[in-house]
Design an enzyme around this catalytic site. Structure first.
Site, PDB file in Angstrom:
ATOM      1  N   THR A  13     -12.897   2.413  53.485  1.00  0.00           N
ATOM      2  CA  THR A  13     -11.493   2.255  53.092  1.00  0.00           C
ATOM      3  C   THR A  13     -11.034   3.398  52.175  1.00  0.00           C
ATOM      4  O   THR A  13     -10.001   4.021  52.416  1.00  0.00           O
ATOM      5  CB  THR A  13     -11.337   0.921  52.330  1.00  0.00           C
ATOM      6  N   GLU A 129     -12.635   9.075  37.800  1.00  0.00           N
ATOM      7  CA  GLU A 129     -11.359   8.392  37.544  1.00  0.00           C
ATOM      8  C   GLU A 129     -11.215   7.133  38.390  1.00  0.00           C
ATOM      9  O   GLU A 129     -10.686   6.105  37.930  1.00  0.00           O
ATOM     10  CB  GLU A 129     -10.197   9.361  37.857  1.00  0.00           C
ATOM     11  N   GLY A 187      -8.537 -11.421  52.576  1.00  0.00           N
ATOM     12  CA  GLY A 187      -9.187 -10.119  52.415  1.00  0.00           C
ATOM     13  C   GLY A 187      -9.136  -9.577  50.989  1.00  0.00           C
ATOM     14  O   GLY A 187      -9.523  -8.446  50.741  1.00  0.00           O
ATOM     15  N   GLU A 190     -14.289 -10.210  48.555  1.00  0.00           N
ATOM     16  CA  GLU A 190     -15.375  -9.870  49.475  1.00  0.00           C
ATOM     17  C   GLU A 190     -16.042 -11.143  49.979  1.00  0.00           C
ATOM     18  O   GLU A 190     -15.954 -12.195  49.334  1.00  0.00           O
ATOM     19  CB  GLU A 190     -16.451  -9.081  48.714  1.00  0.00           C
ATOM     20  N   LYS A 205     -16.716  -1.664  34.386  1.00  0.00           N
ATOM     21  CA  LYS A 205     -15.560  -0.816  34.063  1.00  0.00           C
ATOM     22  C   LYS A 205     -15.328  -0.746  32.554  1.00  0.00           C
ATOM     23  O   LYS A 205     -15.048   0.333  32.009  1.00  0.00           O
ATOM     24  CB  LYS A 205     -14.316  -1.352  34.784  1.00  0.00           C
TER      25      LYS A 205
HETATM   26  N1  HSE Z   1     -13.401  -5.437  43.559  1.00  0.00           N
HETATM   27  C1  HSE Z   1     -12.565  -4.769  42.621  1.00  0.00           C
HETATM   28  C2  HSE Z   1     -11.377  -5.637  42.275  1.00  0.00           C
HETATM   29  C3  HSE Z   1     -12.044  -3.440  43.068  1.00  0.00           C
HETATM   30  O1  HSE Z   1     -11.244  -6.751  42.782  1.00  0.00           O
HETATM   31  O2  HSE Z   1     -10.569  -5.200  41.480  1.00  0.00           O
HETATM   32  C4  HSE Z   1     -13.069  -2.373  43.034  1.00  0.00           C
HETATM   33  O3  HSE Z   1     -13.609  -2.231  41.763  1.00  0.00           O
END
Ligand code: HSE
Length: 444
Positions: A13, A129, A187, A190, A205
């Site tokens: 993606t 980033e 969607g 996951e 993060k």
């Molecule tokens: N799976 C993450 C989210 C995005 O739902 O924000 C990628 O880090």
């Protein structure tokens, strides 16, 4: 000048987004970068699908090492994800003298120290980033835009999946399991949503933001991580009645004795802008001593939003790769030789040392003296109460015995103190079920 040559590892993606945006905006991007940026090789296990995306002019291979071995490639973009093969390939690319751009927060949060050291030794850049909050340029803001500031705290909605789930739970009054299934059908989540719903993705993060904000090494192993799986629709409703929304926040804060680093559901006053960030959107609030409060909002995932961040890194590298490495922006914003010393002066604090306020929900017998006992325990521990809400009693027992939900908001206290008080409350015979504790952040 000859275009800078890029090899792409993984064209799913985000990789397709990078390819398409680079093609679509190539004139403007090269006017900014001062030279062209060309993807000349792509590696993907599904060669046919990759060829369908990039066309016949670009070499597609199924072996990522063929890209690393190609002396013409200047930059490797790693979009494979995970800690396994991605780690080996990133280290090999660095050893081969390539600059690396990655969206892989898990890899950097866990193995960042090793990867940044290898990159410094080799004089190459590792840019990331896209690893935090997708398209929001928060790394650039923290590393460069806010470089004058002593950062005091950061609080972010940095996982779109969980924010979507919490938004749906609140607006539709649904339970977690029901909304998770819906998010998977649409969607947003996951098939295996563990990293998202358990807070791990957000912790990766916030670990990266913490390092950049405070000049400490990445220390994911010291982050406190709690997801949203145990949140009930009732708590979201009670919080709303008290003027709060529940958000999964990644928080890192400079405290007296060190750095708080934590991810957990938090009550946030409904009037704060960040409390109104709904659906899959992301937002980060940064408090600096000079600038005050700043807020960054946008899409934290998706093909082109994430590509926007990846390409910004490509442009940075195109501009800076001929510069003396000492004069580039350091990987983690602070000069690398100052990071380890900062571990002593700014240790990541254990959760028991964190200071915050709390929402407590107790299922209690509706009898005289229960509220007094519970509030008495808080008073003995020196914890001040901010608000109390008691619901109408439900008749649930035999012979007219009733139960009720007692909700208490507290002022700030140490988590360790609160743990001890919750244990004492839980032992009261009139407390009839496990106590719910949700942390509360005023963000002012
Ligand atoms: N799976 C993450 C989210 C995005 O739902 O924000 C990628 O880090």
């Amino acid at each position: 000048m000859k275009p800078i040559q890029v090899g792409l590892l993984g064209i799913g993606t985000v990789g397709s987004g990078v390819f398409n945006v680079l093609q679509r905006n190539q004139d403007e991007i090269s006017r900014r970068a001062g030279r062209g940026i060309q993807i000349t090789m792509v590696a993907d296990l599904d060669v046919e699908r990759a060829k369908a995306v990039v066309g016949a002019d670009i070499q597609v291979v199924n072996d990522a090492r063929a890209i690393i071995a190609n002396p013409d490639i200047d930059i490797v973009i790693e979009l494979i994800g995970g800690y396994g093969i991605a780690r080996a390939l990133v280290l090999e690319a660095i050893a081969a003298g390539k600059h690396v751009v990655t969206a892989n927060k898990a890899l950097l949060a866990v193995h960042g120290t090793e990867i940044f050291a290898a990159a410094s030794a080799k004089g190459v850049m590792v840019a990331f980033e896209a690893a935090v909050a997708g398209g929001i340029p928060i790394i650039k803001a923290l590393r460069e835009g806010l470089t004058a500031n002593r950062i005091q705290w950061i609080a972010g909605i940095i996982n779109g999946t969980t924010n979507f789930i919490l938004s749906e739970m609140r607006s539709k009054g649904l339970d977690f399991d029901v909304v998770l299934k819906e998010a998977q059908r649409l969607g947003y989540a996951e098939a295996d949503p563990t990293f998202d719903i358990e807070g791990v993705d957000a912790a990766h993060k916030v670990t990266l933001m913490s390092a950049i904000a405070f000049g400490i090494p990445v220390q994911f192993d010291k982050a406190y991580v709690e997801g949203i799986t145990k949140l009930g629709a009732a708590d979201i409703k009670y919080a709303e009645q008290l003027g709060y929304r529940i958000k999964l926040l990644g928080i890192t804060k400079r405290a007296d004795k060190g750095i708080e680093l934590r991810v957990h559901p938090s009550l946030v006053p409904s009037k704060r802008l960040i409390a109104n960030v709904e659906g899959a959107m992301n937002a980060v609030v940064v408090q600096g001593d000079a600038v005050g409060t700043t807020l960054y909002y946008g899409k934290g995932a998706g093909s082109e939003p994430t590509a926007s961040a990846v390409i910004a890194d490509l442009v940075d590298i195109a501009r800076l790769h001929t510069a003396d490495p000492e004069h580039r922006v350091p990987h983690l914003a602070f000069q690398a030789n100052t990071l380890t010393d900062a571990m002593d002066t700014l240790p990541v604090l254990p959760m028991s040392e964190v200071v915050t306020s709390y929402y407590l929900r107790l299922r209690v017998a509706d009898q005289a003296g229960v509220l007094a006992k519970v509030t008495g325990l808080l008073a003995e521990a020196g914890i001040s109460i901010d608000a109390v809400l008691q619901r109408e009693a439900d008749e649930v027992g035999g012979e007219g015995s009733t139960q009720t939900d007692l909700i208490i908001l507290t002022h700030d206290t140490r988590e360790g103190t609160m743990d001890a008080v919750i244990a004492q409350m839980q032992a009261l015979p009139t407390v009839l079920a496990a106590i719910t504790r949700i942390r509360k952040e005023e963000l002012n």
